[in-house]
Design an enzyme around this catalytic site. Sequence first.
Site, PDB file in Angstrom:
ATOM      1  N   ILE A 499       0.821  -0.833  -0.043  1.00  0.00           N
ATOM      2  CA  ILE A 499       0.158  -0.117   0.205  1.00  0.00           C
ATOM      3  C   ILE A 499       0.509   1.347  -0.242  1.00  0.00           C
ATOM      4  O   ILE A 499       0.443   2.176   0.104  1.00  0.00           O
ATOM      5  CB  ILE A 499      -1.279   0.256   1.290  1.00  0.00           C
ATOM      6  CG1 ILE A 499       0.101  -0.203   2.096  1.00  0.00           C
ATOM      7  CG2 ILE A 499      -1.978  -0.843   1.470  1.00  0.00           C
ATOM      8  CD1 ILE A 499      -1.052   0.266   3.678  1.00  0.00           C
ATOM      9  N   GLY A 500       2.179   1.588  -0.209  1.00  0.00           N
ATOM     10  CA  GLY A 500       3.220   2.461  -0.045  1.00  0.00           C
ATOM     11  C   GLY A 500       4.371   1.568   0.329  1.00  0.00           C
ATOM     12  O   GLY A 500       4.746   0.826   0.183  1.00  0.00           O
ATOM     13  N   SER A 501       5.152   3.396   0.601  1.00  0.00           N
ATOM     14  CA  SER A 501       6.497   3.122   0.860  1.00  0.00           C
ATOM     15  C   SER A 501       6.576   4.229   2.527  1.00  0.00           C
ATOM     16  O   SER A 501       6.348   5.476   3.081  1.00  0.00           O
ATOM     17  CB  SER A 501       7.467   3.716  -0.097  1.00  0.00           C
ATOM     18  OG  SER A 501       7.402   3.173  -0.746  1.00  0.00           O
ATOM     19  N   PHE A 504      11.880   3.614   5.717  1.00  0.00           N
ATOM     20  CA  PHE A 504      12.975   2.220   5.926  1.00  0.00           C
ATOM     21  C   PHE A 504      12.817   1.295   4.905  1.00  0.00           C
ATOM     22  O   PHE A 504      13.624   0.202   4.845  1.00  0.00           O
ATOM     23  CB  PHE A 504      13.814   2.164   6.732  1.00  0.00           C
ATOM     24  CG  PHE A 504      12.866   1.127   7.702  1.00  0.00           C
ATOM     25  CD1 PHE A 504      11.845   2.131   8.557  1.00  0.00           C
ATOM     26  CD2 PHE A 504      12.994  -0.193   7.533  1.00  0.00           C
ATOM     27  CE1 PHE A 504      11.680   0.750   9.631  1.00  0.00           C
ATOM     28  CE2 PHE A 504      12.190  -1.206   8.845  1.00  0.00           C
ATOM     29  CZ  PHE A 504      11.496  -0.519   9.478  1.00  0.00           C
ATOM     30  N   GLY A 505      11.257   1.117   4.301  1.00  0.00           N
ATOM     31  CA  GLY A 505      11.234  -0.173   3.316  1.00  0.00           C
ATOM     32  C   GLY A 505       9.428   0.397   3.242  1.00  0.00           C
ATOM     33  O   GLY A 505       9.050   1.250   3.249  1.00  0.00           O
ATOM     34  N   VAL A 507       5.267  -0.937   2.662  1.00  0.00           N
ATOM     35  CA  VAL A 507       3.900  -0.976   3.729  1.00  0.00           C
ATOM     36  C   VAL A 507       3.236  -1.674   2.965  1.00  0.00           C
ATOM     37  O   VAL A 507       2.582  -1.963   1.991  1.00  0.00           O
ATOM     38  CB  VAL A 507       3.395   0.681   3.428  1.00  0.00           C
ATOM     39  CG1 VAL A 507       2.467   0.120   4.734  1.00  0.00           C
ATOM     40  CG2 VAL A 507       4.404   1.615   4.735  1.00  0.00           C
ATOM     41  N   LYS A 521       4.997  -2.475   8.355  1.00  0.00           N
ATOM     42  CA  LYS A 521       6.592  -2.194   6.936  1.00  0.00           C
ATOM     43  C   LYS A 521       7.674  -2.691   7.667  1.00  0.00           C
ATOM     44  O   LYS A 521       7.819  -3.045   7.964  1.00  0.00           O
ATOM     45  CB  LYS A 521       6.531  -1.029   7.823  1.00  0.00           C
ATOM     46  CG  LYS A 521       7.697   0.374   7.233  1.00  0.00           C
ATOM     47  CD  LYS A 521       8.021   1.530   7.924  1.00  0.00           C
ATOM     48  CE  LYS A 521       7.326   2.398   7.915  1.00  0.00           C
ATOM     49  NZ  LYS A 521       7.422   3.720   8.601  1.00  0.00           N
ATOM     50  N   ASP A 628       9.646  14.971   9.108  1.00  0.00           N
ATOM     51  CA  ASP A 628       8.817  14.414   7.674  1.00  0.00           C
ATOM     52  C   ASP A 628       7.814  14.789   7.939  1.00  0.00           C
ATOM     53  O   ASP A 628       6.705  14.259   7.812  1.00  0.00           O
ATOM     54  CB  ASP A 628       9.753  13.069   7.174  1.00  0.00           C
ATOM     55  CG  ASP A 628       9.753  13.658   5.952  1.00  0.00           C
ATOM     56  OD1 ASP A 628       9.237  14.204   5.024  1.00  0.00           O
ATOM     57  OD2 ASP A 628       9.347  11.868   5.450  1.00  0.00           O
TER      58      ASP A 628
END
Length: 798
Positions: A499-501, A504-505, A507, A521, A628
């Site tokens: 479903i995404g990033s 550090f990796g 998701v 994650k 962030d």
Amino acid sequence: MIPSTTLCPLFISIFITFIVTIFFLSTPVNPFGSASTFAVTDSTTTVCGIVAGESTQRIQCFQDGGNITVLPNVSFQAISGGHSFFCGLRSDGLSLHCWDTEVAVNSTFLPKRLYHNLTVGLTDVAVGDDQVCAREVNSGLVRCWRGRSSFPSPGVDFRFKTITSGSGFTCGILRNNSQVYCWGENSIGDNIQRQFGISSMSSLVAGESHVCGLDANGHLVCKGNNNSGQLNVPFSSAYEFSGLALGANFSCAIRQTNGWVTCWGDAKMVDSETAAISDVSFESIVAGLDFICGLTTRNFSLICWGPGWSNVLNLESVVPLGMIIPGPCVESSCGTCGVYPNSESLCDSSANICKPCQIELPLSAPLPPSAQAPAPGQHPSSSATKPTNKLSLIFMIVGSVGAFAGICAAAYCLWPGMYRLWHNRVYSSEQPPIAAANTAYNGSNLPSLRSFSIRRQGSKTLGRQRSGSSYSSRTDKTEIFSLSELASATNSFSSENKIGSGSFGSVYKGKLQDGREVAIKRGENCAKKNKSQEKEIAFDSELALLSRLHHKHLVGLVGYCEERDERLLVYEYMSNGALHDHLHNKSSTVTNTNILNSWKMRIKIALDAARGIEYLHNYAVPPIIHRDIKSSNILLDANWTARVSDFGLSLLTDQESVSTKAVGTFGYIDPEYFVLNVLTSKTDIYGLGVVLLELLTGKKAVFKNKDGNAEDLVAYAEPEISAGHLINVLDTRVGLQDINEAEAVEMVAAIAIQCVKIEGKERPSATDIAAALERALAVCEGTNVVSFTTNTFSFPSD
């Protein structure tokens, strides 16, 4: 434009003034005789408080250099003190006890039960010089006891919102018209009531012979005896104060902007306040005739000062009672005003401490339960090694300020050129100046600015925190999963489940064996040593942070897996995805059914995000800077509550600023942080400002304009909003329905452009932003009559 030759000396002057000011320098309304969680008595100079972090919310007192416990197995919700005694209301509100502090038997005070009823609960205990009054919870009727003669009750024709007691009189705010009504044994109350007249009041505080309170517009007014100038309020702006405490001939108040106490009236009291607590933030304060005590924001310890206190220990001292709860522990829901952070630790149960609705300054989280209050005499805002002589510190700073100011002046003078260079590098190139380490969660084709500046030493620091008391107290609630469990939950980490990033990796959406939906994650397997190290650092950072953070506006950590070279984190699943996707995906274009096509919902989401950031900055111990903040890191749960996520770049800090290589995401990164590499909490504020502009305009942080060129959202929207042309940049998918929505959106726009100021010192704090967005939401809903406009809206500078 002011020339650089003028700005540089001006900057040096401001800097020196700022340094000197630093070293010379929530919140319930708690008066001389009203209910609080701590109280004082005058004749015996006794301080009592309801202890935090224990299964029983018992009362403990300090008198003559020693501690005295009363009814150790009974829980209380509030206490109030008078001349020589204090009273406590039990947690259920059905019993009221009082203690005479002039007589101690076997190291305890003897209780006298003043009230007991199985059905009618009390609140607002107000102890005056010699009388006790309390208000019935449901009816608003007031009952009074004791007194040198027979202290009268006001009668059944009068129903009250709140009450407060002074010397021989009690006053309250009437339910039907919010006017002040006073009664008692002398003419003081009659005089005060006459002076208030038909004024509409929202709060009320009594001293010995005068009363202060906030009127319906938030202005502070004082009435009664003015023999020492105790009615001469030094400030008159609306909502300037959030807490009051009045004595014999002085008045004190807590400033909403910073929690500092300001006193006026008796010169001795004012002088002691200036000498003792000029740079300490407080949650609440209570006063005796000639001294005052306050509950500190830092760690909920009590500090007392004033002429009447200096004879006990010294001019200013920490009362050795440990942590005191900032409000009563209740089992019921807290409603719309929210739960006090870390209520479970403070109440040592599933109970909550509710945030008072009338208070705009949020309360602060305490130290971890294992932390102890400062030793007697130690300043709560000081460490054990902090020098006590502020004057010597000033000389040390002035001695080195020349060199430092020279460096700062050079940096400041070069700043316009540096910023233009930064702007040109970032927005004239397809690639950001910092190498991207992974793909952004939002799925944008633009790379994110990822550069992990923490080395293995930073990871070890986080590791130490993970093994410390704060971390270990949370890991008991953090589940440990096997790799096979998580692989099964995600269909072997299939692309369909991705479903995404994250930081550090990748998701993945997963479903555990017990049916819970989670987001997992998984750290990328990196052959290169430095990439593997970055993954380890990011994993350690998120695990160390999230295992100790629990807040409704932060994505919660369910557990983790640390197996061989695999590093996985398991989060609560946010079923409505990221804010970025709803605002910018083509599939989310205008439809009448899109829930985000409502200004009310967009403002609510902004407020949720601000509250999450406020928690990180103010209530986490030590504070946390996210680094962030962006719309893809603001996720929406099943109830459309916004939560801040992805803490892989976050840093713990006890300092106002930290020197560290800039990291962040293209379009959201703070330009001051990027150029100077000095990190402060205002870095997160810049990112939040960009998110606010996204909510207002519907455009990405960096978007393609009509010419097909990349354009910075801040550079696009800020000039239009500042010029009063907000309508030119608003998202056309959301129409302005009425005057309330238009005013609320204007308020949000004013907040946004404050957040994206180039210099961090000009940006508001997260607390200021949350308070302002609360008002905007209230205006949007039509529940706030106070008018704010872009031209008049402003924040106090730090």
